[in-house]
Design a protein around this motif. Structure first.
Motif, short mmCIF file in Angstrom:
data_model
loop_
_atom_site.label_atom_id
_atom_site.label_comp_id
_atom_site.label_asym_id
_atom_site.label_seq_id
_atom_site.Cartn_x
_atom_site.Cartn_y
_atom_site.Cartn_z
N SER A 96 -0.81 -9.92 16.42
CA SER A 96 -0.37 -9.32 15.15
C SER A 96 -0.81 -10.20 13.99
CB SER A 96 1.15 -9.13 15.14
OG SER A 96 1.80 -10.36 15.39
N ILE A 97 -1.40 -9.58 12.96
CA ILE A 97 -1.98 -10.32 11.84
C ILE A 97 -1.57 -9.65 10.53
CG2 ILE A 97 -4.09 -11.30 10.88
CD1 ILE A 97 -5.49 -10.64 13.52
N ALA A 98 -1.17 -10.45 9.55
CA ALA A 98 -0.93 -9.96 8.19
C ALA A 98 -2.15 -10.30 7.34
CB ALA A 98 0.32 -10.60 7.59
N VAL A 128 -1.94 -4.66 6.54
CA VAL A 128 -2.60 -4.94 5.26
C VAL A 128 -1.58 -4.68 4.16
CG1 VAL A 128 -4.51 -4.36 3.73
CG2 VAL A 128 -4.84 -4.31 6.21
N MET A 129 -1.38 -5.65 3.29
CA MET A 129 -0.33 -5.55 2.27
C MET A 129 -0.60 -6.51 1.13
SD MET A 129 2.47 -7.39 4.70
CE MET A 129 1.88 -6.39 6.04
N ALA A 134 2.86 -10.32 2.50
CA ALA A 134 2.19 -10.91 3.67
C ALA A 134 2.70 -12.32 3.92
CB ALA A 134 0.68 -10.91 3.45
N SER A 135 2.88 -13.11 2.86
CA SER A 135 3.39 -14.47 3.00
C SER A 135 4.79 -14.47 3.61
CB SER A 135 3.42 -15.17 1.63
OG SER A 135 2.14 -15.29 1.09
N GLU A 136 5.63 -13.55 3.14
CA GLU A 136 7.00 -13.47 3.66
C GLU A 136 7.00 -13.08 5.14
OE1 GLU A 136 8.79 -10.65 1.06
OE2 GLU A 136 9.06 -12.08 -0.60
N LEU A 137 6.09 -12.20 5.51
CA LEU A 137 6.01 -11.74 6.89
C LEU A 137 5.62 -12.90 7.82
CD1 LEU A 137 6.50 -8.88 8.02
CD2 LEU A 137 4.03 -8.61 8.14
N GLY A 146 -1.33 -15.10 9.39
CA GLY A 146 -1.76 -14.30 8.24
C GLY A 146 -2.90 -14.97 7.52
N VAL A 147 -3.67 -14.16 6.79
CA VAL A 147 -4.73 -14.68 5.93
C VAL A 147 -4.32 -14.34 4.50
CG1 VAL A 147 -7.20 -14.81 5.50
CG2 VAL A 147 -6.37 -14.18 7.78
N LEU A 148 -4.03 -15.37 3.70
CA LEU A 148 -3.34 -15.22 2.43
C LEU A 148 -4.09 -15.91 1.30
CD1 LEU A 148 0.11 -16.43 3.81
CD2 LEU A 148 -0.76 -14.09 3.86
#
Length: 327
Positions: A96-98, A128-129, A134-137, A146-148
């Motif tokens: 799972s990836i954000a 995708v958000m 995304a950071s919170e997730l 995640g990639v932020l």
């Protein structure tokens, strides 16, 4: 009653939609099939799970309890399958990836498509958000990584690698300024400007540029979607100030030009791969994480190989201070 049965899927969807018909449309089953499952569960539990209202269906207190349990059980079930998959090797796995919106095109989907071909037994949950969500997730350990943009490293978020992402002028490739090595914001003031709006991360970085230079509001179009801004620039609707990652896919296709802005106000963003320290990733997730880290580290060199008028090599040096940590 198994927590991962057909009933669980039906129940969770009805709770989310608040409506039997809408849930049926999402699940591609008949409303009567869902109704029978819920009615059977209520008879078995000897309590109502939903209030039947004229406007839809609302969870009862018992329904709220069951929903929370089902969601927890589903999550634990997924992690159990991951661990069992680890015992069998890497033939199967779930990752799972954000991802931030800017990465829905370009090197990330190309890499993920490559991984699905290499590991046909892997399943992926790609979310995708917006950057903040995304950071919170990631911090909540709801995803493997995640990639932020511009993450704030703290106890709930660990940066595995990061590179500097320049901020610059985005122009049609044939624009008179497209061959410049760098630009001052003042050179853009005679143009129709496409200005990023909140909640875009780039809006926070560029707001002071527009204020400082007294941009004429009559020459401005504000927009909170980078895809629309890019489309407008491609179609001759003006020029914009975005980050390099926002237009990376266009640069590789040669459909837009990017010229870095110079000056202290145009400081770069950081693109980072982040994890939650308290989440133990499966072997499949570790493999995909390593490949994404490598791809992010290689992005500057990849973009620097574009023609000079599309991207300036000087602006693409990786941030050496944020290389991956040694475990």
């Amino acid at each position: 009653m198994l927590p991962f049965s057909r009933f669980a899927s039906y129940f969770i969807e009805v709770a989310a939609q608040g409506n039997l018909r809408k849930a049926a449309e999402v699940l591609h089953v008949s409303p009567s099939a869902i109704h029978r499952q819920i009615q059977g569960a209520e008879q078995q539990l000897e309590t109502e799970l939903f209030e039947r209202l004229p406007t839809g269906m609302k969870l009862t207190a018992a329904g709220e309890l069951l929903l929370g349990d089902l969601k927890r059980w589903r999550k634990e079930h997924t992690r159990t399958l991951e661990r069992v998959g680890d015992l069998r090797g890497l033939r199967r796995g779930h990752v799972s990836i954000a991802l931030i919106d800017a990465l829905s095109e370009g090197f990330v989907p190309q890499l993920l498509a490559e991984l699905t071909r290499e590991y046909p037994g892997f399943s992926f949950d790609l979310r995708v958000m917006g950057n903040r969500v995304a950071s919170e997730l990631v911090a909540a350990a709801e995803v493997d990584f995640g990639v932020l943009l511009d993450p704030v490293e703290h106890g709930n978020l660990e940066v595995r690698t990061a590179i500097d992402i320049p901020v610059g002028a985005v122009l049609p490739p044939g624009h008179a300024l497209a061959d410049e090595k760098s630009l001052a914001m003042s050179r853009l003031l005679d143009e129709r400007l496409l200005v990023p709006a909140a909640p875009l991360v780039i809006e926070e970085r560029t707001r002071s540029l527009y204020v400082r230079h007294g941009v004429d509001p009559r020459r401005v179009t504000t927009c909170n979607d980078t895809r629309l801004i890019r489309s407008l620039i491609r179609d001759g609707g003006g020029v914009g100030v975005l980050s390099l990652i926002d237009v990376a896919a266009d640069l590789e296709r040669g459909t837009l030009a990017f010229v870095p802005l110079h000056g202290w106000q145009a400081r770069p963003l950081q693109l980072a791969v982040c994890t939650a320290p308290r989440r133990q990733p499966s072997r499949a997730a570790q493999l995909v994480l390593a490949r994404v880290v490598s791809a992010v580290q290689g992005l500057p060199a990849r973009l620097a190989n574009r023609p000079k008028k599309i991207v300036s090599q000087r602006s693409l040096a990786p941030d050496k201070s944020t290389q991956p940590r040694q475990s």
